[in-house]
Design an enzyme around this catalytic site. Sequence first.
Site, PDB file in Angstrom:
ATOM      1  N   ASP A  80      49.487  44.167  18.889  1.00  0.00           N
ATOM      2  CA  ASP A  80      50.906  43.806  18.818  1.00  0.00           C
ATOM      3  C   ASP A  80      51.249  43.352  17.397  1.00  0.00           C
ATOM      4  OD1 ASP A  80      53.526  42.203  19.683  1.00  0.00           O
ATOM      5  OD2 ASP A  80      52.906  43.369  21.432  1.00  0.00           O
ATOM      6  N   ASP A  81      52.247  42.537  17.270  1.00  0.00           N
ATOM      7  CA  ASP A  81      52.769  42.078  15.978  1.00  0.00           C
ATOM      8  C   ASP A  81      51.667  41.425  15.127  1.00  0.00           C
ATOM      9  OD1 ASP A  81      54.583  41.409  14.009  1.00  0.00           O
ATOM     10  OD2 ASP A  81      55.872  40.204  15.304  1.00  0.00           O
ATOM     11  N   CYS A 130      59.345  40.813  14.732  1.00  0.00           N
ATOM     12  CA  CYS A 130      59.879  39.585  15.333  1.00  0.00           C
ATOM     13  C   CYS A 130      59.192  38.324  14.804  1.00  0.00           C
ATOM     14  CB  CYS A 130      59.790  39.668  16.845  1.00  0.00           C
ATOM     15  SG  CYS A 130      60.878  40.957  17.500  1.00  0.00           S
ATOM     16  N   LYS A 169      54.454  50.575  20.331  1.00  0.00           N
ATOM     17  CA  LYS A 169      55.425  49.631  20.909  1.00  0.00           C
ATOM     18  C   LYS A 169      56.462  49.352  19.839  1.00  0.00           C
ATOM     19  CE  LYS A 169      55.783  44.831  22.532  1.00  0.00           C
ATOM     20  NZ  LYS A 169      55.021  43.668  23.049  1.00  0.00           N
ATOM     21  N   ASP A 223      59.735  47.344  18.727  1.00  0.00           N
ATOM     22  CA  ASP A 223      60.479  46.109  19.000  1.00  0.00           C
ATOM     23  C   ASP A 223      61.881  46.144  18.368  1.00  0.00           C
ATOM     24  OD1 ASP A 223      60.760  43.558  20.062  1.00  0.00           O
ATOM     25  OD2 ASP A 223      58.881  42.808  19.241  1.00  0.00           O
ATOM     26  N   ARG A 253      61.290  48.239  27.936  1.00  0.00           N
ATOM     27  CA  ARG A 253      61.387  46.875  28.447  1.00  0.00           C
ATOM     28  C   ARG A 253      62.746  46.682  29.117  1.00  0.00           C
ATOM     29  NH1 ARG A 253      58.292  42.876  25.730  1.00  0.00           N
ATOM     30  NH2 ARG A 253      59.923  41.412  26.254  1.00  0.00           N
ATOM     31  N   ASP A 288      61.099  38.279  26.907  1.00  0.00           N
ATOM     32  CA  ASP A 288      59.658  38.000  26.994  1.00  0.00           C
ATOM     33  C   ASP A 288      59.301  37.194  28.241  1.00  0.00           C
ATOM     34  OD1 ASP A 288      59.684  39.218  24.578  1.00  0.00           O
ATOM     35  OD2 ASP A 288      58.566  37.644  23.538  1.00  0.00           O
TER      36      ASP A 288
END
Length: 322
Positions: free
Chosen positions: A91-92, A141, A168, A170, A222, A226
Amino acid sequence: MARASLLLALLVAAASAPAEGARVPVDAAGNATLGARREALENGLGRTPQMGWNSWNHFYCDINERVIRETADALINTGLAKLGYKYVNIDDCWAELNRDYQGNMVPNKRTFPSGIKALADYVHGKGLKLGIYSDAGTQTCSNKMPGSLDHEEQDVKTFASWGIDYLKYDNCNDAGRSVNERYTRMSNAMRKYGQNIFFSLCEWGNENPATWARGMGGNSWRTTGDIADNWGSMTSRADQNDRWASYAGPGGWNDPDMLEVGNGGMSEAEYRSHFSIWALAKAPLLIGCDVRSMTPQTKTIISNQEVIAVNQGKISLPLVCL
Ligand code: GAL
């Protein structure tokens, strides 16, 4: 609590059985063009909801190449990979804040010194797939990495050259530009250079992506903000997601966010319910705990083959529940 959980699971099951053959999508404005592009953008991926692991819910920004490698090892050693958990998703926070002089994204030199390609080779060597994260804005993010806005083609080419299997995407730091423009740009880049890459839109459900993401080649989208590791957050994601049940189907799935099972904030019964509801809703089964050190109870929940079959198969949901 266990009885309440089961009741909730039954209710969700009854309400969220996915339609056989998903509804033809339109964009947020009811624009048929996006729907018409569906066939052209179909990448053949996501015939069933994706299964795997993602770093965010447990590690947040505290990731490095050792964690990713050891997670891949653990997915194999625990037998989870054999059950279908194939995607290892970073992820990030994997990149340097600044691009290189040619504008390319650069893996963080301290935490990913061997680079992402080496990691992809390692993960592929185990029969698994590697996922990565970027953002449809100027920064991600966490604000610790560049986003892909206006670098879409370059970044997809980079990811493809590394052997990335999953993106993914965002939605932070949008520079005042519309969701439609920003995600269409990435959709076009993916169509050109990322046809083998699973496309996971992380727009948080703000503009009803269930109605348009499939038309952009999205394999999942999504439907919620979150998740947090507690019962109230989990059940509210399930409720918000349920509204879009009829849009889920082979090639594109509603995503109420990743699993929290094993992260410590819910009871065992609550985690069982969480996993069951995600399975029933045909949600992605992306493990969010540290699989290297999970408890036997956690492993039992996420290894339940009957529950996984509900998620991955075409079983009559209420019957399975009973
Ligand atoms: C959020 C996203 C999370 C995680 C995080 C990383 O927007 O919904 O799942 O990716 O960003 O900063």
